[in-house]
Motif scaffolding. Structure first.
Motif, PDB file in Angstrom:
ATOM      1  N   SER A 142     -53.546 -38.658 -23.326  1.00  0.00           N
ATOM      2  CA  SER A 142     -53.725 -38.000 -24.868  1.00  0.00           C
ATOM      3  C   SER A 142     -52.470 -38.340 -25.754  1.00  0.00           C
ATOM      4  O   SER A 142     -52.906 -38.599 -27.071  1.00  0.00           O
ATOM      5  CB  SER A 142     -54.055 -36.668 -24.765  1.00  0.00           C
ATOM      6  N   LYS A 143     -51.293 -38.622 -25.343  1.00  0.00           N
ATOM      7  CA  LYS A 143     -50.096 -38.689 -26.288  1.00  0.00           C
ATOM      8  C   LYS A 143     -50.232 -40.350 -26.364  1.00  0.00           C
ATOM      9  O   LYS A 143     -49.858 -40.636 -27.539  1.00  0.00           O
ATOM     10  CB  LYS A 143     -49.051 -38.253 -25.436  1.00  0.00           C
ATOM     11  N   LYS A 144     -50.418 -41.030 -25.491  1.00  0.00           N
ATOM     12  CA  LYS A 144     -50.392 -42.534 -25.767  1.00  0.00           C
ATOM     13  C   LYS A 144     -51.437 -43.142 -26.733  1.00  0.00           C
ATOM     14  O   LYS A 144     -51.117 -43.852 -27.501  1.00  0.00           O
ATOM     15  CB  LYS A 144     -50.437 -43.167 -24.323  1.00  0.00           C
ATOM     16  N   TYR A 145     -52.550 -42.476 -26.654  1.00  0.00           N
ATOM     17  CA  TYR A 145     -53.837 -43.027 -27.500  1.00  0.00           C
ATOM     18  C   TYR A 145     -54.098 -41.684 -28.529  1.00  0.00           C
ATOM     19  O   TYR A 145     -55.241 -41.699 -28.946  1.00  0.00           O
ATOM     20  CB  TYR A 145     -54.772 -43.514 -26.621  1.00  0.00           C
ATOM     21  N   MET A 146     -53.224 -41.035 -29.004  1.00  0.00           N
ATOM     22  CA  MET A 146     -53.453 -39.958 -29.825  1.00  0.00           C
ATOM     23  C   MET A 146     -54.251 -40.576 -31.032  1.00  0.00           C
ATOM     24  O   MET A 146     -55.377 -39.771 -31.292  1.00  0.00           O
ATOM     25  CB  MET A 146     -52.181 -39.155 -30.384  1.00  0.00           C
ATOM     26  N   TYR A 147     -53.801 -41.455 -31.777  1.00  0.00           N
ATOM     27  CA  TYR A 147     -54.620 -41.841 -33.296  1.00  0.00           C
ATOM     28  C   TYR A 147     -56.015 -42.399 -32.610  1.00  0.00           C
ATOM     29  O   TYR A 147     -56.824 -42.416 -33.575  1.00  0.00           O
ATOM     30  CB  TYR A 147     -53.756 -42.712 -33.765  1.00  0.00           C
ATOM     31  N   ILE A 148     -56.051 -43.030 -31.510  1.00  0.00           N
ATOM     32  CA  ILE A 148     -57.376 -43.601 -31.323  1.00  0.00           C
ATOM     33  C   ILE A 148     -58.410 -42.556 -30.996  1.00  0.00           C
ATOM     34  O   ILE A 148     -59.510 -42.615 -31.508  1.00  0.00           O
ATOM     35  CB  ILE A 148     -57.242 -44.633 -30.141  1.00  0.00           C
ATOM     36  N   TYR A 149     -58.084 -41.406 -30.262  1.00  0.00           N
ATOM     37  CA  TYR A 149     -58.757 -40.470 -29.776  1.00  0.00           C
ATOM     38  C   TYR A 149     -59.146 -39.760 -31.180  1.00  0.00           C
ATOM     39  O   TYR A 149     -60.471 -39.256 -31.247  1.00  0.00           O
ATOM     40  CB  TYR A 149     -58.240 -39.725 -28.783  1.00  0.00           C
ATOM     41  N   SER A 150     -58.506 -39.659 -32.073  1.00  0.00           N
ATOM     42  CA  SER A 150     -58.694 -38.855 -33.261  1.00  0.00           C
ATOM     43  C   SER A 150     -59.505 -39.838 -34.209  1.00  0.00           C
ATOM     44  O   SER A 150     -60.517 -38.981 -35.106  1.00  0.00           O
ATOM     45  CB  SER A 150     -57.311 -38.542 -34.020  1.00  0.00           C
ATOM     46  N   ALA A 151     -59.668 -40.916 -33.942  1.00  0.00           N
ATOM     47  CA  ALA A 151     -60.793 -41.517 -34.913  1.00  0.00           C
ATOM     48  C   ALA A 151     -62.082 -41.776 -34.036  1.00  0.00           C
ATOM     49  O   ALA A 151     -63.125 -42.349 -34.470  1.00  0.00           O
ATOM     50  CB  ALA A 151     -60.275 -42.950 -35.068  1.00  0.00           C
ATOM     51  N   LEU A 152     -62.364 -41.491 -32.819  1.00  0.00           N
ATOM     52  CA  LEU A 152     -63.392 -41.587 -31.848  1.00  0.00           C
ATOM     53  C   LEU A 152     -64.329 -40.287 -32.222  1.00  0.00           C
ATOM     54  O   LEU A 152     -63.884 -39.303 -32.788  1.00  0.00           O
ATOM     55  CB  LEU A 152     -63.308 -41.591 -30.370  1.00  0.00           C
ATOM     56  N   ASN A 153     -65.725 -40.316 -32.023  1.00  0.00           N
ATOM     57  CA  ASN A 153     -66.692 -39.444 -32.175  1.00  0.00           C
ATOM     58  C   ASN A 153     -66.401 -38.299 -31.028  1.00  0.00           C
ATOM     59  O   ASN A 153     -67.014 -37.426 -31.415  1.00  0.00           O
ATOM     60  CB  ASN A 153     -67.989 -40.179 -32.313  1.00  0.00           C
ATOM     61  N   GLU A 154     -65.743 -38.601 -30.132  1.00  0.00           N
ATOM     62  CA  GLU A 154     -65.785 -37.646 -28.702  1.00  0.00           C
ATOM     63  C   GLU A 154     -66.981 -37.674 -28.064  1.00  0.00           C
ATOM     64  O   GLU A 154     -67.230 -36.889 -27.298  1.00  0.00           O
ATOM     65  CB  GLU A 154     -65.279 -36.341 -29.555  1.00  0.00           C
ATOM     66  N   ASP A 155     -67.987 -38.469 -28.441  1.00  0.00           N
ATOM     67  CA  ASP A 155     -69.241 -38.572 -27.495  1.00  0.00           C
ATOM     68  C   ASP A 155     -69.093 -39.596 -26.519  1.00  0.00           C
ATOM     69  O   ASP A 155     -69.075 -40.594 -26.821  1.00  0.00           O
ATOM     70  CB  ASP A 155     -70.265 -38.792 -28.591  1.00  0.00           C
ATOM     71  N   PRO A 156     -68.796 -39.240 -25.114  1.00  0.00           N
ATOM     72  CA  PRO A 156     -68.815 -40.423 -24.260  1.00  0.00           C
ATOM     73  C   PRO A 156     -69.865 -41.365 -24.091  1.00  0.00           C
ATOM     74  O   PRO A 156     -69.637 -42.481 -23.626  1.00  0.00           O
ATOM     75  CB  PRO A 156     -68.445 -39.492 -23.041  1.00  0.00           C
ATOM     76  N   VAL A 157     -71.202 -40.775 -24.278  1.00  0.00           N
ATOM     77  CA  VAL A 157     -72.030 -41.473 -24.123  1.00  0.00           C
ATOM     78  C   VAL A 157     -72.174 -42.939 -25.317  1.00  0.00           C
ATOM     79  O   VAL A 157     -72.406 -43.733 -24.951  1.00  0.00           O
ATOM     80  CB  VAL A 157     -73.580 -40.803 -24.322  1.00  0.00           C
ATOM     81  N   LYS A 158     -71.882 -42.269 -26.556  1.00  0.00           N
ATOM     82  CA  LYS A 158     -71.835 -43.188 -27.580  1.00  0.00           C
ATOM     83  C   LYS A 158     -70.710 -44.347 -27.241  1.00  0.00           C
ATOM     84  O   LYS A 158     -70.775 -45.486 -27.503  1.00  0.00           O
ATOM     85  CB  LYS A 158     -71.333 -42.657 -28.883  1.00  0.00           C
ATOM     86  N   ILE A 159     -69.422 -43.922 -26.669  1.00  0.00           N
ATOM     87  CA  ILE A 159     -68.383 -44.775 -26.429  1.00  0.00           C
ATOM     88  C   ILE A 159     -68.856 -45.532 -25.218  1.00  0.00           C
ATOM     89  O   ILE A 159     -68.567 -46.973 -25.409  1.00  0.00           O
ATOM     90  CB  ILE A 159     -67.275 -44.018 -26.107  1.00  0.00           C
TER      91      ILE A 159
END
Length: 223
Positions: A142-159
């Motif tokens: 979570s810390k390493k890719y904080m900015y990437i996660y914040s830009a994602l939809n947070e829906d694993p299926v779509k990812i």
């Protein structure tokens, strides 16, 4: 001299070279392929040396049954049980199990692929498995890719769908860098995209239907 034979007969009897068949549903494509397979058998080609490949498991099983029932009894049925009549997934799995132990290394993964692996072909199980993996991966990074996660939809299926679509186009990272020119493909050509966008978005007077079609197409692309 023009060949006046039925195109299906020509394809079934011509076993040399490459043919592309463009025909609609119910026109006899599969039947013609089975006839071509039988012709190869009659010419002395062994079943294990003929690759008959299709898209689905059910179609592959049906073709195997058709081949066994259609070929004369000169060849034992057991010869067809090991013949490569299968779908694309089964073929790739067979290749990996036979000689793909070190294939993860090509993707930068320092592990050996065990020979007893299985492929998840059920979408529900695939989504569940990836969802659990993504949750654990995100928690540990979570810390390493904080900015990437914040830009994602947070829906694993779509990812997962996005990852699969990228991989099908040859875009995935390896330890030595991106596969082929995957990084460049990800960046894209903004100038070319911008020009195409403007061309499609141009209002064509007196052609309202065409304008609406272009707008719908643009909306889908942007989505």
């Amino acid at each position: 001299m023009n060949d006046t034979r039925n195109p299906q007969d020509i394809l079934a009897e011509s076993t040399e070279g490459i043919y592309i068949v463009d025909a609609g549903a119910g026109t006899g494509k599969t039947h013609t392929i089975i006839r071509r397979y039988e012709k190869l058998i009659k010419d002395g080609v062994l079943p294990r040396n003929i690759l008959l490949i299709t898209f689905t498991r059910n179609a592959a099983n049906q073709m195997r049954e058709d081949v066994i029932s259609g070929v004369d009894g000169d060849i034992p049925v057991t010869d067809f049980l090991e013949a490569p009549i299968l779908n694309f997934h089964a073929l790739c799995t067979k290749i990996l199990k036979k000689s793909g132990a070190d294939s993860p290394k090509h993707l930068g993964i320092g592990e050996i692929l065990a020979g007893n692996f299985s492929i998840i072909e059920n979408r529900y199980y695939e989504d569940e498995f990836f969802g659990k993996f993504f949750t654990g991966f995100k928690k540990s990074t979570s810390k390493k890719y904080m900015y990437i996660y914040s830009a994602l939809n947070e829906d694993p299926v779509k990812i997962l769908r996005a990852i699969k679509k990228l991989c099908s186009s040859g875009i995935f990272p390896m330890k030595s860098g991106w596969f082929i020119d995957g990084e460049e493909a990800l960046k894209g050509d903004y100038d070319l995209y911008s020009k195409k966008f403007d061309d499609m978005n141009e209002v064509i007077f007196h052609k309202r239907i065409e304008n609406k079609r272009n707008q719908n197409k643009l909306y889908k692309i942007l989505s």
